[in-house]
Each structure stands twice: as C-alpha cells, then as structure tokens.
Design an enzyme around this catalytic site. Structure first.
Site, mmCIF file in Angstrom:
data_model
loop_
_atom_site.group_PDB
_atom_site.id
_atom_site.type_symbol
_atom_site.label_atom_id
_atom_site.label_comp_id
_atom_site.label_asym_id
_atom_site.label_seq_id
_atom_site.Cartn_x
_atom_site.Cartn_y
_atom_site.Cartn_z
ATOM 1 N N LYS A 54 0.831 -1.201 0.000
ATOM 2 C CA LYS A 54 0.000 0.000 0.000
ATOM 3 C C LYS A 54 0.866 1.252 0.000
ATOM 4 O O LYS A 54 0.573 2.227 -0.692
ATOM 5 C CB LYS A 54 -0.927 0.002 1.217
ATOM 6 N N HIS B 184 -7.166 -31.883 -34.039
ATOM 7 C CA HIS B 184 -8.150 -30.871 -33.655
ATOM 8 C C HIS B 184 -9.005 -31.338 -32.475
ATOM 9 O O HIS B 184 -10.235 -31.295 -32.506
ATOM 10 C CB HIS B 184 -9.029 -30.490 -34.839
#
Length: 471
Positions: free
Chosen positions: A80, A223
């Site tokens: 912070k 695929h």
C-alpha cells in the site's frame, strides 16, 4: 507473545512501514513514538501451500499453524505504501532489487515499485485462496463452494492464440484441487518449437484420452478429437493400428502413448510411412509419453527439429473442470467414469458375446473423448472409425462407417448419447452395415424402437445408463 503468534503485529513495525514520508504529521508521529522508518520489506510466508500438498496425512492443527498472519499483513502494508517502501515476496526478485538500489535498474523507480506492489498483492491473494480452498474442504461439504478464487501462474507468453491476430498466454492452475494430478500443464518439453495455443488444446485432448487406458495404448489426435486409438502389448503394433484408423487426419496431429517410448518405438515413429500410399513420411506436431529411454529420446529428436516432445505425468481422477462463457464460468467434476464403473445391460433378443462386450467397452472409452455428436466403431482394442462434432447423429455415423469400411462388420459401435430415432435413421443404418453390437446410454422415449430395430436385424444392443456429451 502467544507462542510466537504475535511478533510483527506491532505499531513499531507497521508504523515504520505505513508512514508516508511526504506527510509531516506522519514523520512527527514516528519521532514522538521512537519508531524507525522501514524502507524495504522482504517476507517469505509460512509454507502453508507446501504443507497441505506434501501429504494427505497432515493434521488439521498442523495445517492451521502454517497459516501466516503477520507476514501477509506486513506485505499488504508495504505494498500500500509502495511509494516509500520496496516490498519483495519472491527470491527471484532479489537481484533486481539489488540492481535497483545500486541505481542500475532498467525500470523507472515508481514503475518498479508498482510492479513489486502488484506482485505482493497477487502473492497474498494466491496464499489466501489456498487457505480458503483448504478450509472449504474441511467442511465435508459435497457442494461446490459458494465462491472461490483460482490461482493461475503464467508459464509462458504464446506467439498468438487460436489465430495469429489473437494474443495469448499459458497459465498453470495452482489450486489445491489440481496439485499432483498430472496433465499437460506440468509436462516437460524435451525438444522442438515452443508450444502454441492450439498445441496445448490438442496435447491435452490426446493425453486425457491416453491416460484412460490401462493396456499399452497409442492415441492419435487431430483438432482435439482422437482419430486413431489402439491398445497392444507391442506399442509399435498399437501405433501402426492407430495410424490405420485415419492416416489422412493423423498427418499433422498429436501422438500420445501411455507407456515409455523406447528406441524401437521411436524408430517406428520416424520410419513408418502413411498407409494411404506407403510413401508419405508422417508428420506430427507433438509426441507425448510418461517417459523416454535415453536412446528413444535421441532417435525421436532426429525426426524433426520442430517436433515437440513432451513428458507428462498420467492424469489422476478427481479433477474439476472450468469452462468460460460470456461473463462467467461453468464448473463441473471431470467425467471420470470408465467402463468398469458401468453395467453394460443387454436389452435385445440377441445377447452380445463376451468379445463383443469387450469391444463395446473399448469403443465406449474412446467415444467419451470425441466431440458430440459422437460415434466410435471399434474391434479388437482398436478404433476403426469415428464421427464427431456433427449436428446430427446420422452424419456422425456415416463418417464413422466410411472410415471403418468393411471392418465395421461385426464390430462394436458406441454412441455418446441415446438414439432419438431408429427406423430409417442411425440405428437401422448401423444394423444394415452389419455392426455386431451397439452400446448407448438409453433413456430415449423411443428406446423401444431402437431395440425392435436391432431385433429385426439380429444385432445386439447394450445400454449403460450413462452418457458422455463432450461439447
């Protein structure tokens, strides 16, 4: 105090971290209470994740004691106040920190601090997500958690996504529910070009299928659909038979084996030509196996500079699956059921033979990995043909029969879902093709029609009560 539970939770620590150097009142408070400003915070949290994943026998109390309280609090405070405080939570950043302090860093000071602050908050978030996931498991609830956070770690940035205009990256799931379960995400790449977005999808499909079989098995995927599957004690035979199922689709596909690849098998991968003309050298994107002999790996590397060779740990059961939809995610248990978990109940006048049941189980194990609508035709532990991803089951059947050819006679046919129609439809077409046994879930209002149709043609049918939709 409190046996070490309270060490860093103290104003002299957090005052020194949180004080803003640009606020006179803050600096006056530090002087008044004799608090030194802290400019760098480096924290290694208690190893909660490592503790609870190391063994299933770790006690509840031991796990709880590995939950860090002061560490995350200091990290959050420093992040912070990153404008004045450098916060480091990863040993990999120590050298970068030293370079920055020496004025040799490549990044602007405030941007460097922001990157460290981001990493700090992400680190704490991942830590807390593991604690929360673990606690939910301790409630003995069979429900999915009302809310949960998934911790993902980027493994690599990819060249592009499904298509070149899409950016992409690959992340590994660090959730407790996924740890030590194997899979493509933790595979080791021994050789070849970097993996692409589509490579990961295809490799995952191939490895998921190969991991299902207990016998030595070869799976070829194109695929994301298995176009060839065969099980044999001799893996070279398994590979050749899997290739014969659909050599056209296999070209440019992915080959997966569920046992170690040795020199003999590696040579077969290099030398066996396409069954279509006996001349075309087969090209593959990826070969996957749980291991390679040193000679096998050497031979395989000689096939192509670009061939990706992956070593993966076999998939374990119990995994959850996540799938994204617009604005949300679908979560479900993995489809872990195998034929041994099911009863293949004969419903026709002609009961299937033991061999036909064996063929049906093999086909059933294959069809769960084929995209719906899915049809698989198999015999003697090998896939003969499959149809996938069609809007109607009749078309999937036609494709499967075309690939199987004359070998479809007497073979087993598995359907991922029930047949809503029989006469002049998929069931009758299968019977006319002289399929030996049909395996399907059952559950249609017209199950009677399917049974009557099979009885007319003298074909056996079994129902499992379980479907395998794969969308």
């Amino acid at each position: 105090m409190l046996d070490g539970r309270v060490k860093t939770l103290h104003p002299k620590v957090h005052g020194g971290i949180l004080a803003r150097r640009d606020l006179e009142t803050h600096m006056e408070a530090l002087e008044k209470f004799n608090i030194d400003a802290i400019d760098i915070v480096i924290v290694n949290l208690y190893p909660f994740y490592e503790t609870v994943t190391a063994s299933k026998d770790v006690s509840f109390d031991t796990s709880v004691e590995k939950i860090d309280i002061g560490g995350p609090t200091m990290i959050r405070a420093a992040a912070k106040n990153h404008k004045d405080v450098l916060v480091v939570v990863d040993p990999e950043d120590y050298e970068l920190l030293i370079e920055h302090l020496q004025g040799k860093g490549a990044m602007d000071d405030q941007m460097f601090r922001r990157r460290l602050a981001w990493k700090a908050f992400q680190h704490v978030a991942a830590y807390d997500s593991a604690v929360a996931e673990w606690f939910w498991k301790q409630t003995d609830s069979d429900e999915f958690a009302p809310s949960f956070t998934v911790h993902l770690e980027r493994v690599s940035s990819l060249r592009y996504g499904e298509n070149p205009h899409q950016k992409a990256a690959f992340y590994v799931d660090k959730s407790l529910s996924d740890v030590n379960l194997g899979g493509i995400a933790t595979a080791i790449q021994h050789h070849g070009k970097e993996m692409s977005y589509n490579n990961y999808l295809d490799a995952d499909a191939a490895w998921n299928c190969a991991s299902e079989f207990s016998l030595p098995t070869c799976v070829i995927v194109k695929h994301t659909n298995p176009c060839g599957v065969a099980s044999r004690d001799n893996l070279v035979d398994a590979y050749k038979l899997a290739l014969e199922a659909d050599p056209v689709s296999a070209f440019g596909g992915i080959v997966a084996f569920n046992v170690e690849v040795d020199e003999v098998l590696a040579k077969a991968l290099r030398e066996v030509r396409s069954p279509t003309d006996g001349e075309t050298r087969m090209f593959y994107e990826i070969v996957i196996a749980p291991g390679y002999t040193s000679k096998g790996l050497e031979v395989l590397k000689g096939k192509s500079k670009t061939l990706r060779i992956l070593e993966a740990k076999k998939n374990e059961r119990g995994r959850r699956t996540l799938r994204q939809v617009g604005g949300g995610w679908l979560v479900q248990e993995a489809d872990d059921l195998i034929p041994d978990n099911l009863k293949f109940e004969s419903v026709t006048e002609k009961a299937p033979t033991d061999k036909q049941i064996k063929d049906a189980k093999f086909a059933w194990l294959c069809v769960k990995h084929v995209k719906s609508n899915a049809i698989v035709i198999a015999k003697d532990n090998r896939m003969l043909g499959m149809g996938s991803g069609q809007p109607n089951r009749v078309k999937s059947l036609q494709i499967a029969l075309e690939k199987a050819g004359k070998e479809a006679e007497g073979a087993a046919l598995a359907s991922d879902a029930f047949f809503p129609f029989a006469w002049n439809d998929a069931v009758e077409d299968a019977c006319k093709a002289k399929i030996g046994v049909i395996a399907q879930p059952g559950g249609s209002m017209r199950d009677g029609d399917a049974i009557d149709c099979c009885n007319k043609y003298g074909v056996s049918m079994v129902m499992t009560g379980i479907r395998h939709f794969r969308h």
